[in-house]
Design a protein around this motif. Structure first.
Motif, PDB file in Angstrom:
ATOM      1  N   LYS A   1       3.889  -9.805  -1.623  1.00  0.00           N
ATOM      2  CA  LYS A   1       3.118  -9.377  -2.555  1.00  0.00           C
ATOM      3  C   LYS A   1       2.293 -10.449  -3.344  1.00  0.00           C
ATOM      4  O   LYS A   1       1.254 -10.610  -3.972  1.00  0.00           O
ATOM      5  CB  LYS A   1       3.850  -8.608  -3.549  1.00  0.00           C
TER       6      LYS A   1
ATOM      7  N   CYS B   1      -0.961 -11.718  -1.745  1.00  0.00           N
ATOM      8  CA  CYS B   1      -1.971 -10.777  -1.733  1.00  0.00           C
ATOM      9  C   CYS B   1      -3.295 -11.086  -2.500  1.00  0.00           C
ATOM     10  O   CYS B   1      -4.394 -10.891  -2.040  1.00  0.00           O
ATOM     11  CB  CYS B   1      -1.342  -9.432  -2.206  1.00  0.00           C
TER      12      CYS B   1
ATOM     13  N   ARG C   1      -6.569 -12.184  -0.520  1.00  0.00           N
ATOM     14  CA  ARG C   1      -7.453 -11.362  -0.052  1.00  0.00           C
ATOM     15  C   ARG C   1      -8.440 -11.473  -1.147  1.00  0.00           C
ATOM     16  O   ARG C   1      -9.848 -11.338  -0.627  1.00  0.00           O
ATOM     17  CB  ARG C   1      -6.799 -10.104  -0.115  1.00  0.00           C
TER      18      ARG C   1
ATOM     19  N   ILE D   1      -1.223 -13.411   4.704  1.00  0.00           N
ATOM     20  CA  ILE D   1      -0.866 -12.556   3.532  1.00  0.00           C
ATOM     21  C   ILE D   1       0.707 -12.007   4.110  1.00  0.00           C
ATOM     22  O   ILE D   1       0.872 -11.213   5.172  1.00  0.00           O
ATOM     23  CB  ILE D   1      -1.526 -11.305   3.212  1.00  0.00           C
TER      24      ILE D   1
ATOM     25  N   LEU E   1      -1.205  -9.987   8.608  1.00  0.00           N
ATOM     26  CA  LEU E   1      -0.095  -9.517   7.927  1.00  0.00           C
ATOM     27  C   LEU E   1       1.192 -10.065   8.628  1.00  0.00           C
ATOM     28  O   LEU E   1       1.727  -9.120   9.013  1.00  0.00           O
ATOM     29  CB  LEU E   1      -0.256  -8.138   7.434  1.00  0.00           C
TER      30      LEU E   1
ATOM     31  N   ILE F   1       3.788  -4.262   1.436  1.00  0.00           N
ATOM     32  CA  ILE F   1       2.786  -4.688   0.280  1.00  0.00           C
ATOM     33  C   ILE F   1       1.706  -3.453   0.279  1.00  0.00           C
ATOM     34  O   ILE F   1       0.621  -3.762  -0.385  1.00  0.00           O
ATOM     35  CB  ILE F   1       2.096  -5.928   0.748  1.00  0.00           C
TER      36      ILE F   1
ATOM     37  N   LEU G   1      -1.658  -4.628  -1.875  1.00  0.00           N
ATOM     38  CA  LEU G   1      -2.803  -5.350  -1.045  1.00  0.00           C
ATOM     39  C   LEU G   1      -4.020  -4.173  -1.090  1.00  0.00           C
ATOM     40  O   LEU G   1      -4.038  -3.000  -0.890  1.00  0.00           O
ATOM     41  CB  LEU G   1      -2.377  -5.358   0.401  1.00  0.00           C
TER      42      LEU G   1
END
Length: 206
Positions: free
Chosen positions: A144, A147, A150, A141, A165, A172, A176
């Motif tokens: 944004k 995200c 996830r 990730i 990340l 984020i 997140l």
């Protein structure tokens, strides 16, 4: 114990094949695409490019690592897919993945870290006897927009769910959701033309 990876969070890297397609902002300066093209002279990136399965001798390495881990009485981590995406929708990937599952099952001393930018593909590409006790599932990730990966990741049962990340391209922390995530790696981009990361973005996530 063998330490054949320069990646700080794993012991060894293994690539069942090489090649991929860039899918998001985090892929812009993909080190794997540069490595395979500039150092290996291989054209393996893009939707119309081939994927190159690694050699038979290369596929024997995990068994040596497993033996070493067993003799040392210590588990070893294997990052699988530094030069590919294990869950890519590609004919070569789909044909080779069953062999990878068999190797993973035959090396219970190893914790296999499977990292993907395509978590939506995971469910349809798992072995019938999933979950496997020595497989960690992760997704990358970078901003944004990404995200949502996830949410796809945690739908799949796994002994460890983790996030990479990096390269982190924006803050984020307010977007997140870290619930059900056991492990996270945070880092910036490197190399020519790198996009800078504000250290505060990492602090906010911590």
């Amino acid at each position: 114990m063998a330490q054949n990876s320069i990646i700080a969070w794993t012991n060894n890297t293994f690539n069942p094949w090489m090649g991929c397609v860039k899918v998001s902002a985090g892929c812009k300066h993909c080190y794997a695409a540069t490595l395979t093209k500039n150092r290996m002279g291989l054209d393996l990136w893009g939707p119309s490019s081939k994927r190159q399965v690694t050699s038979t001798s290369y596929w024997k390495q995990p068994f040596a690592w497993a033996k070493e881990a067993r003799l040392a009485g210590k588990r070893m981590r294997v990052f699988c897919g530094s030069l590919c995406d294990v869950f890519e929708n590609h004919p070569t990937a789909d044909a080779t993945r069953p062999k990878l599952w068999e190797v993973i099952k035959a090396t219970p001393e190893l914790d296999w870290q499977l990292l993907t930018k395509r978590p939506e593909n995971i469910a349809s590409r798992l072995p019938k006897d999933w979950p496997l006790p020595n497989v960690w599932l992760g997704t990358s990730i970078e901003d944004k927009k990404a995200c949502i990966r996830r949410d796809e990741l945690v739908k799949i049962p796994a002994v460890v769910h983790f996030l990479s990340l990096e390269p982190l391209l924006e803050d984020i922390a307010g977007t997140l959701n870290l619930e059900d995530i056991e492990w996270a790696l945070i880092g910036g981009e490197s190399g020519p033309g790198f996009r800078p990361m504000d250290h505060q973005w990492a602090r906010n996530l911590r």
